[in-house]
Design a protein around this motif. Structure first.
Motif, mmCIF file in Angstrom:
data_model
loop_
_atom_site.group_PDB
_atom_site.id
_atom_site.type_symbol
_atom_site.label_atom_id
_atom_site.label_comp_id
_atom_site.label_asym_id
_atom_site.label_seq_id
_atom_site.Cartn_x
_atom_site.Cartn_y
_atom_site.Cartn_z
ATOM 1 N N GLU A 77 0.822 -1.214 0.000
ATOM 2 C CA GLU A 77 0.000 0.000 0.000
ATOM 3 C C GLU A 77 0.855 1.262 0.000
ATOM 4 O OE1 GLU A 77 -2.944 -0.161 3.072
ATOM 5 O OE2 GLU A 77 -3.820 -2.003 2.275
ATOM 6 N N LYS A 78 2.003 1.211 0.671
ATOM 7 C CA LYS A 78 2.883 2.380 0.711
ATOM 8 C C LYS A 78 3.528 2.670 -0.639
ATOM 9 C CE LYS A 78 3.997 2.354 5.597
ATOM 10 N NZ LYS A 78 5.042 2.235 6.614
ATOM 11 N N ILE A 79 3.747 1.653 -1.450
ATOM 12 C CA ILE A 79 4.387 1.881 -2.748
ATOM 13 C C ILE A 79 3.372 2.113 -3.870
ATOM 14 C CG2 ILE A 79 6.475 0.611 -2.142
ATOM 15 C CD1 ILE A 79 5.455 -1.688 -3.875
ATOM 16 N N ARG A 80 2.094 2.103 -3.534
ATOM 17 C CA ARG A 80 1.061 2.325 -4.545
ATOM 18 C C ARG A 80 1.225 3.649 -5.289
ATOM 19 N NH1 ARG A 80 -4.402 0.578 -2.530
ATOM 20 N NH2 ARG A 80 -3.504 -1.432 -3.026
ATOM 21 N N PRO A 81 1.589 4.772 -4.635
ATOM 22 C CA PRO A 81 1.804 6.021 -5.387
ATOM 23 C C PRO A 81 2.927 5.903 -6.428
ATOM 24 C CG PRO A 81 1.584 6.506 -3.058
ATOM 25 C CD PRO A 81 1.654 5.017 -3.184
ATOM 26 N N ILE A 82 3.958 5.158 -6.105
ATOM 27 C CA ILE A 82 5.044 4.960 -7.067
ATOM 28 C C ILE A 82 4.541 4.149 -8.252
ATOM 29 C CG2 ILE A 82 7.350 3.968 -7.412
ATOM 30 C CD1 ILE A 82 7.807 4.435 -4.398
ATOM 31 N N ASP A 83 3.713 3.148 -7.960
ATOM 32 C CA ASP A 83 3.134 2.341 -9.036
ATOM 33 C C ASP A 83 2.335 3.196 -10.007
ATOM 34 O OD1 ASP A 83 4.182 0.004 -8.066
ATOM 35 O OD2 ASP A 83 2.357 -0.594 -7.000
ATOM 36 N N LYS A 84 1.563 4.119 -9.453
ATOM 37 C CA LYS A 84 0.747 4.977 -10.304
ATOM 38 C C LYS A 84 1.618 5.862 -11.198
ATOM 39 C CE LYS A 84 -3.383 4.976 -7.513
ATOM 40 N NZ LYS A 84 -4.350 5.735 -6.734
ATOM 41 N N LYS A 85 2.742 6.329 -10.657
ATOM 42 C CA LYS A 85 3.635 7.169 -11.450
ATOM 43 C C LYS A 85 4.294 6.376 -12.578
ATOM 44 C CE LYS A 85 4.838 10.436 -7.821
ATOM 45 N NZ LYS A 85 5.898 10.952 -6.937
ATOM 46 N N LEU A 86 4.603 5.122 -12.325
ATOM 47 C CA LEU A 86 5.311 4.297 -13.313
ATOM 48 C C LEU A 86 4.381 3.431 -14.158
ATOM 49 C CD1 LEU A 86 8.313 3.061 -11.142
ATOM 50 C CD2 LEU A 86 8.294 4.886 -12.839
ATOM 51 N N GLN A 87 3.091 3.469 -13.918
ATOM 52 C CA GLN A 87 2.156 2.578 -14.571
ATOM 53 C C GLN A 87 2.224 2.665 -16.092
ATOM 54 O OE1 GLN A 87 -1.888 3.189 -13.404
ATOM 55 N NE2 GLN A 87 -2.657 1.461 -14.576
ATOM 56 N N TYR A 88 2.240 3.858 -16.633
ATOM 57 C CA TYR A 88 2.263 4.030 -18.087
ATOM 58 C C TYR A 88 3.519 3.419 -18.690
ATOM 59 C CZ TYR A 88 2.363 6.246 -22.654
ATOM 60 O OH TYR A 88 2.435 6.465 -24.001
ATOM 61 N N GLN A 89 4.675 3.691 -18.081
ATOM 62 C CA GLN A 89 5.930 3.156 -18.606
ATOM 63 C C GLN A 89 5.975 1.635 -18.513
ATOM 64 O OE1 GLN A 89 8.704 5.267 -16.186
ATOM 65 N NE2 GLN A 89 8.848 7.008 -17.594
ATOM 66 N N VAL A 90 5.518 1.084 -17.415
ATOM 67 C CA VAL A 90 5.532 -0.361 -17.240
ATOM 68 C C VAL A 90 4.591 -1.034 -18.240
ATOM 69 C CG1 VAL A 90 4.955 -2.244 -15.651
ATOM 70 C CG2 VAL A 90 6.247 -0.279 -14.839
ATOM 71 N N GLU A 91 3.421 -0.457 -18.451
ATOM 72 C CA GLU A 91 2.480 -1.023 -19.422
ATOM 73 C C GLU A 91 3.076 -1.017 -20.825
ATOM 74 O OE1 GLU A 91 -1.200 1.072 -19.056
ATOM 75 O OE2 GLU A 91 -1.706 0.084 -17.170
ATOM 76 N N ASN A 92 3.734 0.065 -21.199
ATOM 77 C CA ASN A 92 4.357 0.122 -22.523
ATOM 78 C C ASN A 92 5.457 -0.916 -22.667
ATOM 79 O OD1 ASN A 92 2.725 2.117 -23.537
ATOM 80 N ND2 ASN A 92 4.109 3.780 -22.990
ATOM 81 N N LEU A 93 6.292 -1.031 -21.649
ATOM 82 C CA LEU A 93 7.361 -2.032 -21.706
ATOM 83 C C LEU A 93 6.810 -3.449 -21.715
ATOM 84 C CD1 LEU A 93 10.005 -0.477 -19.313
ATOM 85 C CD2 LEU A 93 10.124 -0.660 -21.788
ATOM 86 N N THR A 94 5.735 -3.685 -20.990
ATOM 87 C CA THR A 94 5.121 -5.006 -20.974
ATOM 88 C C THR A 94 4.544 -5.346 -22.337
ATOM 89 O OG1 THR A 94 4.568 -4.706 -18.647
ATOM 90 C CG2 THR A 94 3.432 -6.461 -19.810
ATOM 91 N N LYS A 95 3.918 -4.387 -22.986
ATOM 92 C CA LYS A 95 3.375 -4.619 -24.321
ATOM 93 C C LYS A 95 4.498 -4.941 -25.303
ATOM 94 C CE LYS A 95 -0.656 -1.668 -23.802
ATOM 95 N NZ LYS A 95 -1.279 -0.397 -24.169
ATOM 96 N N VAL A 96 5.582 -4.191 -25.232
ATOM 97 C CA VAL A 96 6.707 -4.427 -26.134
ATOM 98 C C VAL A 96 7.327 -5.789 -25.862
ATOM 99 C CG1 VAL A 96 9.040 -3.636 -26.730
ATOM 100 C CG2 VAL A 96 7.192 -1.988 -26.483
#
Length: 111
Positions: A77-96
């Protein structure tokens, strides 16, 4: 559950391998992804044990596994804000990564 865990593990390992090989310019935050991956794996272990004890109708009050689950859940739960900041980049890398692993056959050669 094991199949999903194996799928996630394979995708994360493929992604981290490519990042470590400087295939993607994300080396600054790869340690975060590795830490989160390990945290999620460490969350699954006591969760399975907890589920097993509940299924067999054993008592769980005051059992150490409950405290472990609560601690890991608080970290997540404490790292959830970091996840939100990196979500777009992680999704793009996962798709690639997903598209490139589908292009490669079981022998590791391009199809």
């Amino acid at each position: 559950m094991k199949e999903r865990l194996d799928t996630v593990r394979a995708k994360v390992q493929a992604l981290t391998t490519k990042v470590k090989a400087n295939y993607y310019p994300t080396a600054d935050w790869i340690s975060y992804l590795e830490a989160k991956h390990l945290l999620l794996l460490n969350y699954c272990q006591p969760l399975v044990y907890y589920s097993l004890r509940k299924a067999k109708k054993f008592l769980i009050n005051g059992y150490p596994v409950v405290r472990s689950l609560v601690e890991i859940r608080l970290f997540l739960e404490k790292i959830r804000p970091i996840d939100k900041k990196l979500q777009y980049q992680v999704e793009n890398l996962t798709k690639v990564t997903t598209s490139t692993t589908e292009d490669v056959g079981p022998s590791g050669k391009e199809l």
